[in-house]
Motif scaffolding. Structure first.
Motif, PDB file in Angstrom:
ATOM      1  N   VAL A   1       4.524  16.516  44.792  1.00  0.00           N
ATOM      2  CA  VAL A   1       4.549  15.072  45.032  1.00  0.00           C
ATOM      3  C   VAL A   1       3.261  14.622  45.716  1.00  0.00           C
ATOM      4  O   VAL A   1       2.696  13.583  45.386  1.00  0.00           O
ATOM      5  CB  VAL A   1       5.786  14.690  45.869  1.00  0.00           C
ATOM      6  CG1 VAL A   1       5.729  13.211  46.259  1.00  0.00           C
ATOM      7  CG2 VAL A   1       7.067  15.000  45.105  1.00  0.00           C
ATOM      8  N   ALA A   2       2.789  15.436  46.659  1.00  0.00           N
ATOM      9  CA  ALA A   2       1.554  15.052  47.343  1.00  0.00           C
ATOM     10  C   ALA A   2       0.357  15.182  46.407  1.00  0.00           C
ATOM     11  O   ALA A   2      -0.474  14.274  46.315  1.00  0.00           O
ATOM     12  CB  ALA A   2       1.352  15.911  48.588  1.00  0.00           C
ATOM     13  N   ALA A   3       0.281  16.293  45.670  1.00  0.00           N
ATOM     14  CA  ALA A   3      -0.902  16.536  44.834  1.00  0.00           C
ATOM     15  C   ALA A   3      -1.014  15.495  43.725  1.00  0.00           C
ATOM     16  O   ALA A   3      -2.103  14.964  43.462  1.00  0.00           O
ATOM     17  CB  ALA A   3      -0.846  17.944  44.236  1.00  0.00           C
ATOM     18  N   LEU A   4       0.088  15.216  43.052  1.00  0.00           N
ATOM     19  CA  LEU A   4       0.063  14.301  41.913  1.00  0.00           C
ATOM     20  C   LEU A   4       0.438  12.892  42.321  1.00  0.00           C
ATOM     21  O   LEU A   4       0.267  11.947  41.537  1.00  0.00           O
ATOM     22  CB  LEU A   4       1.013  14.821  40.819  1.00  0.00           C
ATOM     23  CG  LEU A   4       0.575  16.154  40.185  1.00  0.00           C
ATOM     24  CD1 LEU A   4       1.753  16.911  39.582  1.00  0.00           C
ATOM     25  CD2 LEU A   4      -0.504  15.916  39.120  1.00  0.00           C
ATOM     26  N   GLY A   5       0.951  12.745  43.560  1.00  0.00           N
ATOM     27  CA  GLY A   5       1.299  11.424  44.065  1.00  0.00           C
ATOM     28  C   GLY A   5       0.236  10.908  45.014  1.00  0.00           C
ATOM     29  O   GLY A   5      -0.822  10.442  44.584  1.00  0.00           O
ATOM     30  N   SER A   6       0.476  11.038  46.308  1.00  0.00           N
ATOM     31  CA  SER A   6      -0.436  10.452  47.298  1.00  0.00           C
ATOM     32  C   SER A   6      -1.878  10.858  47.070  1.00  0.00           C
ATOM     33  O   SER A   6      -2.797  10.031  47.185  1.00  0.00           O
ATOM     34  CB  SER A   6       0.004  10.844  48.711  1.00  0.00           C
ATOM     35  OG  SER A   6      -0.012  12.252  48.876  1.00  0.00           O
ATOM     36  N   ASN A   7      -2.094  12.080  46.731  1.00  0.00           N
ATOM     37  CA  ASN A   7      -3.457  12.577  46.528  1.00  0.00           C
ATOM     38  C   ASN A   7      -4.155  11.889  45.362  1.00  0.00           C
ATOM     39  O   ASN A   7      -5.382  11.853  45.284  1.00  0.00           O
ATOM     40  CB  ASN A   7      -3.397  14.092  46.310  1.00  0.00           C
ATOM     41  CG  ASN A   7      -4.738  14.691  45.982  1.00  0.00           C
ATOM     42  OD1 ASN A   7      -5.672  14.546  46.748  1.00  0.00           O
ATOM     43  ND2 ASN A   7      -4.841  15.331  44.824  1.00  0.00           N
ATOM     44  N   CYS A   8      -3.365  11.363  44.449  1.00  0.00           N
ATOM     45  CA  CYS A   8      -3.927  10.561  43.354  1.00  0.00           C
ATOM     46  C   CYS A   8      -3.693   9.065  43.589  1.00  0.00           C
ATOM     47  O   CYS A   8      -3.856   8.248  42.680  1.00  0.00           O
ATOM     48  CB  CYS A   8      -3.301  10.983  42.017  1.00  0.00           C
ATOM     49  SG  CYS A   8      -3.782  12.648  41.497  1.00  0.00           S
ATOM     50  N   GLY A   9      -3.255   8.730  44.789  1.00  0.00           N
ATOM     51  CA  GLY A   9      -3.010   7.325  45.121  1.00  0.00           C
ATOM     52  C   GLY A   9      -1.802   6.743  44.415  1.00  0.00           C
ATOM     53  O   GLY A   9      -1.674   5.527  44.277  1.00  0.00           O
ATOM     54  N   ILE A  10      -0.916   7.597  43.974  1.00  0.00           N
ATOM     55  CA  ILE A  10       0.200   7.174  43.115  1.00  0.00           C
ATOM     56  C   ILE A  10       1.507   7.131  43.907  1.00  0.00           C
ATOM     57  O   ILE A  10       1.807   8.056  44.663  1.00  0.00           O
ATOM     58  CB  ILE A  10       0.312   8.123  41.903  1.00  0.00           C
ATOM     59  CG1 ILE A  10      -0.868   7.859  40.962  1.00  0.00           C
ATOM     60  CG2 ILE A  10       1.652   7.944  41.168  1.00  0.00           C
ATOM     61  CD1 ILE A  10      -1.056   8.904  39.880  1.00  0.00           C
ATOM     62  N   THR A  11       2.277   6.064  43.694  1.00  0.00           N
ATOM     63  CA  THR A  11       3.549   5.909  44.396  1.00  0.00           C
ATOM     64  C   THR A  11       4.711   5.756  43.409  1.00  0.00           C
ATOM     65  O   THR A  11       5.805   5.370  43.802  1.00  0.00           O
ATOM     66  CB  THR A  11       3.507   4.673  45.311  1.00  0.00           C
ATOM     67  OG1 THR A  11       3.111   3.542  44.518  1.00  0.00           O
ATOM     68  CG2 THR A  11       2.533   4.886  46.451  1.00  0.00           C
ATOM     69  N   ASP A  12       4.449   6.057  42.174  1.00  0.00           N
ATOM     70  CA  ASP A  12       5.488   5.930  41.140  1.00  0.00           C
ATOM     71  C   ASP A  12       6.238   7.269  41.068  1.00  0.00           C
ATOM     72  O   ASP A  12       5.771   8.231  40.469  1.00  0.00           O
ATOM     73  CB  ASP A  12       4.808   5.604  39.801  1.00  0.00           C
ATOM     74  CG  ASP A  12       5.812   5.456  38.660  1.00  0.00           C
ATOM     75  OD1 ASP A  12       6.956   5.946  38.775  1.00  0.00           O
ATOM     76  OD2 ASP A  12       5.424   4.853  37.636  1.00  0.00           O
ATOM     77  N   LEU A  13       7.395   7.300  41.694  1.00  0.00           N
ATOM     78  CA  LEU A  13       8.129   8.563  41.805  1.00  0.00           C
ATOM     79  C   LEU A  13       8.496   9.135  40.435  1.00  0.00           C
ATOM     80  O   LEU A  13       8.429  10.348  40.219  1.00  0.00           O
ATOM     81  CB  LEU A  13       9.397   8.368  42.649  1.00  0.00           C
ATOM     82  CG  LEU A  13      10.252   9.623  42.884  1.00  0.00           C
ATOM     83  CD1 LEU A  13       9.473  10.696  43.634  1.00  0.00           C
ATOM     84  CD2 LEU A  13      11.528   9.269  43.651  1.00  0.00           C
ATOM     85  N   ALA A  14       8.869   8.255  39.522  1.00  0.00           N
ATOM     86  CA  ALA A  14       9.241   8.725  38.179  1.00  0.00           C
ATOM     87  C   ALA A  14       8.047   9.405  37.505  1.00  0.00           C
ATOM     88  O   ALA A  14       8.188  10.450  36.856  1.00  0.00           O
ATOM     89  CB  ALA A  14       9.747   7.563  37.334  1.00  0.00           C
ATOM     90  N   ALA A  15       6.875   8.807  37.658  1.00  0.00           N
ATOM     91  CA  ALA A  15       5.680   9.399  37.053  1.00  0.00           C
ATOM     92  C   ALA A  15       5.368  10.750  37.677  1.00  0.00           C
ATOM     93  O   ALA A  15       5.001  11.711  36.981  1.00  0.00           O
ATOM     94  CB  ALA A  15       4.482   8.455  37.209  1.00  0.00           C
ATOM     95  N   VAL A  16       5.549  10.849  38.991  1.00  0.00           N
ATOM     96  CA  VAL A  16       5.296  12.121  39.666  1.00  0.00           C
ATOM     97  C   VAL A  16       6.288  13.172  39.167  1.00  0.00           C
ATOM     98  O   VAL A  16       5.916  14.319  38.905  1.00  0.00           O
ATOM     99  CB  VAL A  16       5.369  11.951  41.198  1.00  0.00           C
ATOM    100  CG1 VAL A  16       5.317  13.306  41.896  1.00  0.00           C
ATOM    101  CG2 VAL A  16       4.247  11.049  41.690  1.00  0.00           C
ATOM    102  N   CYS A  17       7.548  12.767  39.030  1.00  0.00           N
ATOM    103  CA  CYS A  17       8.556  13.717  38.536  1.00  0.00           C
ATOM    104  C   CYS A  17       8.227  14.131  37.099  1.00  0.00           C
ATOM    105  O   CYS A  17       8.419  15.301  36.719  1.00  0.00           O
ATOM    106  CB  CYS A  17       9.948  13.091  38.600  1.00  0.00           C
ATOM    107  SG  CYS A  17      10.572  12.913  40.288  1.00  0.00           S
ATOM    108  N   LYS A  18       7.743  13.183  36.325  1.00  0.00           N
ATOM    109  CA  LYS A  18       7.373  13.518  34.947  1.00  0.00           C
ATOM    110  C   LYS A  18       6.203  14.499  34.948  1.00  0.00           C
ATOM    111  O   LYS A  18       6.178  15.466  34.166  1.00  0.00           O
ATOM    112  CB  LYS A  18       7.002  12.249  34.173  1.00  0.00           C
ATOM    113  CG  LYS A  18       6.751  12.481  32.694  1.00  0.00           C
ATOM    114  CD  LYS A  18       8.035  12.877  31.975  1.00  0.00           C
ATOM    115  CE  LYS A  18       7.810  13.404  30.567  1.00  0.00           C
ATOM    116  NZ  LYS A  18       9.088  13.842  29.946  1.00  0.00           N
TER     117      LYS A  18
END
Lengths: 634, 634
Positions: free
Chosen positions: A319-336
């Motif tokens: 979640v951190a690597a593909l989420g916050s670290n990419c500035g992303i807060t879309d949980l569904a996208a991170v799960c995908k």
């Protein structure tokens, strides 16, 4: 039998299609224990220096440990090791689940894979018998599909456990992972690429041998103790999984955000934190062999991205690597993205860090749409992130560049991009901010696997009373230390902690199940019948550290590779840690303290003969001396 | 309280007649534990380099440990330490009995004695209250008489326990000991001379405080286990005392005979061996606090020498030093010599070695009757031996020369006598032959107290299956080693074993009670409530080794003092070990391995900063640097 333990190693040569069974003496097991202990010993003894990581002469070792499969929580893990194609150095990673325990029940304590199969194959091990089988029909398939087909063609037994690579491993993505039952990843150091280079798609195992233990009743008590206590000791992991730590890291200023440009990310709260995942997409809590904690997630999402629960769900690192670290807060996208990484078989940390590297380069104008096949790579763009994950997995277009990892990508791109390629020894930095956890930063620098959090300290839990802090008093470290302290005391904490974690990675046991060192000794004694101690066992960990270090020295790595990216010496511009950076002098001093504490020379950080002899592996001195120095080193 | 242990140190300044009570924090106890741990820490912190051992600025420390007085076997001991007048280096010795437990019940974990009383005094500690009392009437009296008079004047309580010196300590015999209840000697390194130099004749203690332990029921179980098992595990010690080892050493060729000129002594069999003592003069078996082993002897002899049972009976070291080592087979004479040493308060080992030195010099014509006040000093002359014991105790005539120890005596005599003065760092070699137990020889060389067997390996029990060998597997040393092997593996065994024994001397616990390391950890946990481990505890031992080494480095000692007398590099001319000697190259190599294993530099054998920091005593680096180099060093 002198003690109570014996075991077998299966040696498979894929070039020749041969298999041999070795039965090391019990002293071997007691000296190396399993996992990291086995792997570091075998790689140093059996590989020649400078071996090509993706060539047939590299060896891929699957190793559970002497405790694996015992009926106690934390014992479901195994390690996988080889020379790493990411770092050209010691490579090793661990996974949870059930595969290791099943391999033990199938009769083996380790598998050493040599050579390269002429065509794709998989290995099928059942109750002591091993078979090399055709895998051409599985090549290119996502992991879920391969998993289903293997089980089907082996008779449909749902008890079969499978370690496999996906298309990323087949294509040599340098941070391809090895998935165990498609949800438990030995993620780091590119072991999946090594497996792919051998044309080995999977190892399916099934066993019905009971795993003999010396004191089953004591193990029962220890298992019951954890069942009775985990909800008070590890409630967070149960309730929110490893993602439970995200909120606290953000609040402290230590949540990797936008390629580590920031350490806090207010928008993460309510979007990608543990509580939100739990309250929105969580379908089930899953766990590993014999473990009540069940820190694994299973998520299900229909729209906008269809996320299948059989791939599990994301860990904090993901979640951190593909989420916050990419500035992303879309949980569904991170799960995908997590699902895609599992389907392709690649490490979510390195994948996320490659993407964040590309995004920062794009925003800084170092990369343009000409480089990226027309993709606009801005932080926060979930769709671009998902597209890149797929392209990396397929080694398609710009994805092919990023599939090499940030170190090689930056070398390929030039244009000053190296400044934004956050790696150590070629491996991308995981989701722990070295300006927040400064001891861990030194731990990254000295880790034999490059930036790695799996045998490292978490400074933030040693700042005062905490479960881990209290437990580690049993090694004699009695004083709390600030998270940003770099000191000889911190170097000692790091040295002891590495031994502890290398031990866990040798037994192989989980660091999330809150057994104390005293209890781990008790478990090991009860499983093996050895009158062992925390002294003997921490020396097992220290032995593995030194053997892996000796391996790296032989490969030409040294003090100059024990570094941190420049970014971490630069203060945060905002957030709770505004103005905080790693002090370069403090870092250099602690590095020096660490070498001395380890018994390594301060020129290269090479283990001394005395240290190797103290650990009973004087032979490693000779091996280390064979070095010629052709490592990449990043 | 963070853990479960607290305690008090009594600091007595005899020059000023003041007493203070200090209450170190619990971390202090957990770090240094007691005994050797306390002493090495205090001496390094509190003495200035070059302090005169027999001057008022030396400090004498009595230290039981955190386990002392717990209701389990082996816990009746205490250590005593100071800068040694024999070695001008770290001095420390241990004694069994009841005194340490009584001191704990009287409310103290340690006594630090500073300064020098203007007139002879003794210290009386009862239930937390301490008093300095006149001892002028005791001065010059044998220990038995002083013991009786002290008990009488303190009200006749037979529960009073007394640590005291005798006339030898008063007169500064450099190897004067401190006797506990006139039968348990802290024998080595001349602590009695230091006590005498302070005009302190005795410390009488009595306490009624129960000694609180964290898990009394567990301690009960551990005590019961030993009661149930000692007769199968330690029958020899019970049946024949420590003297049980004499016959085996003779048979193996390792019994010090005639000042170590030979290693076998056929005439010892049936005269001075354990069985003979048991079957002839043994009156009773005695023991220490809470211990069922009862390895202490009580002998009674009427003719020709009246030997009183209240002085106990001789240990192996005593029988060998004053018997075989002087060529003597008269058991009654040896028992009388033992009694005299206890009455005068001097170390039987050093006394025996001084006498055998004189005998060899006499037989070689280096000494004549002109030197010896008319005494003919031939090996085997029991009467001459007894006369010399008395003269040393009284510092009379030639006895005054020998009262200085062999190193100083040889320096005084010249004429090539130094070749026959068998000592290391000024302390006489104890009764373990370095050509037989070759690892112990290296252990002698590196011991901070000079030739010392109390924190050393016994090579002969690691040659194959034995209780001690099996027990030490818990530290990870799995392989047996020949007794005459000098190797890196032996250096590792020595390093680990020293830590183990320094730990026992810190807890303070007995090495003869056959608890395993695992059980010692269990006892320590149960006594203190600490969640401790063998790792933490062996590091306590290693810390004490390093602090005492740092003390010696500061005093100017170094690699050149880590030596063995030339005799041991010379082959035996006959006997089971005919032709066997210590190989000088092998010795030098193992010494080098040992330094490296210890994390010491190979120039001086000084602990590295990293080692000290690893042990949490970085402060010792500063202290060590204050050295100016005025040690005797022999």
């Amino acid at each position: 039998m002198p003690y109570g333990y014996n075991g077998k190693t299966l040696r498979v040569n894929l070039s020749r299609g041969t298999m041999e069974v070795e039965e090391p003496p019990e002293e071997f097991y007691r000296t190396y224990v399993g996992g990291a202990g086995f792997i570091s010993r075998h790689l140093l003894k059996e590989l020649w220096p400078g071996v090509e990581p993706l060539g047939p002469d590299n060896k891929l070792i699957f190793a559970p440990g002497v405790v694996t499969g015992a009926p106690v929580p934390a014992s479901g893990r195994n390690s996988v090791g080889a020379k790493s194609p990411l770092t050209n150095a010691y490579g090793e990673s661990q996974a949870g689940g059930f595969w290791g325990a099943e391999l033990k029940r199938a009769g083996y304590d380790a598998i050493i894979v040599e050579g390269k199969a002429p065509e794709p194959v998989y290995l099928w091990i059942k109750d002591g018998r091993a078979e090399i089988r055709d895998a051409r029909h599985l090549w290119g398939k996502p992991t879920w599909e391969a998993q289903c087909r293997i089980i089907e063609e082996l008779g449909g037994d749902r008890g079969i456990r499978i370690a496999q690579i996906g298309p990323a491993g087949e294509r040599g993505v340098r941070y391809a992972c090895i998935l165990h039952d498609i949800n438990h990843a030995a993620g780091r150091t590119g072991m999946g690429a090594v497996m792919g280079s051998k044309n080995l798609r999977a190892i399916a195992v099934r066993g019905h041998n009971p795993i003999a233990t010396a004191h089953p009743e004591r193990l029962s008590q220890l298992a019951k103790w954890m069942r009775d206590n985990f909800m008070s000791l590890a409630r967070g992991y149960h309730d929110q999984g490893t993602l439970s730590v995200l909120f606290g890291l953000h609040r402290a200023g230590g949540l990797p955000t936008r390629n580590f440009q920031e350490g806090h990310f207010p928008r993460a709260v309510g979007t990608i934190d543990g509580r939100t995942l739990r309250d929105t997409v969580l379908k089930a809590r899953r766990g590993c062999w014999a473990c009540p904690v069940r820190c694994k997630r299973e998520v299900e999402i229909a729209e906008p991205y269809h996320v299948h629960p059989y791939y599990g769900g994301p860990e904090y690192e993901t979640v951190a690597a593909l989420g916050s670290n990419c500035g992303i807060t879309d949980l569904a996208a991170v799960c995908k993205a997590s699902e895609l990484c599992n389907a392709y078989g690649m490490d979510t940390i390195s994948a996320g860090m490659c993407i964040s590297f590309a995004m920062e380069c794009f925003e800084r104008g170092i990369l343009t749409e000409q480089d990226t096949d027309g993709l606009k790579l801005n932080f926060g763009d979930a769709q671009a992130m998902l597209t890149l994950v797929e392209r990396i997995g397929q080694r398609q277009g710009f994805g092919d560049v990023l599939a090499e990892g940030v170190a090689r990508a930056a070398q390929h791109l030039g244009r000053g991009s190296a400044e934004y390629a956050l790696h150590i020894k070629g491996q991308e930095v995981p989701m722990h901010e070295p300006r927040y956890k400064q001891g861990m930063g030194v731990g990254y620098a000295v880790s034999p696997t490059g930036a790695d959090h799996c045998h490292n300290i978490h400074d933030n839990v040693h700042t005062g009373p905490s479960l881990e802090f209290e437990q580690m008093k049993s090694v004699g470290i009695l004083e709390a230390m600030p998270s940003q302290e770099l000191s000889p005391g911190k170097a000692r904490l790091l040295a002891y902690f590495q031994s502890w974690r290398f031990l866990l990675n040798s037994l192989v046991m989980c660091q999330f199940v809150p057994y104390s060192p005293t209890q781990i000794v008790d478990i090991t004694r009860s499983a093996t019948g050895w009158d062992t101690s925390l002294w003997e066992l921490l020396k097992v960990g220290e032995r593995a550290i030194n053997l892996s270090r000796a391996f790296n020295i032989r490969e030409g790595l040294g003090k100059g590779d024990d570094r941190l990216p420049q970014r971490f010496f630069t203060p945060f511009a905002s957030g709770p840690l505004e103005g905080v950076a790693v002090d370069p002098d403090g870092f250099a001093r602690m590095l020096n303290s660490y070498y001395q504490i380890m018994g390594w020379d301060t020129q290269q950080g090479a283990p001394s003969l005395g240290k190797l002899e103290e650990l009973g592996v004087g032979w490693a001195w000779e091996e280390m001396a064979k070095g010629r120095g052709d490592a990449c080193g990043g």
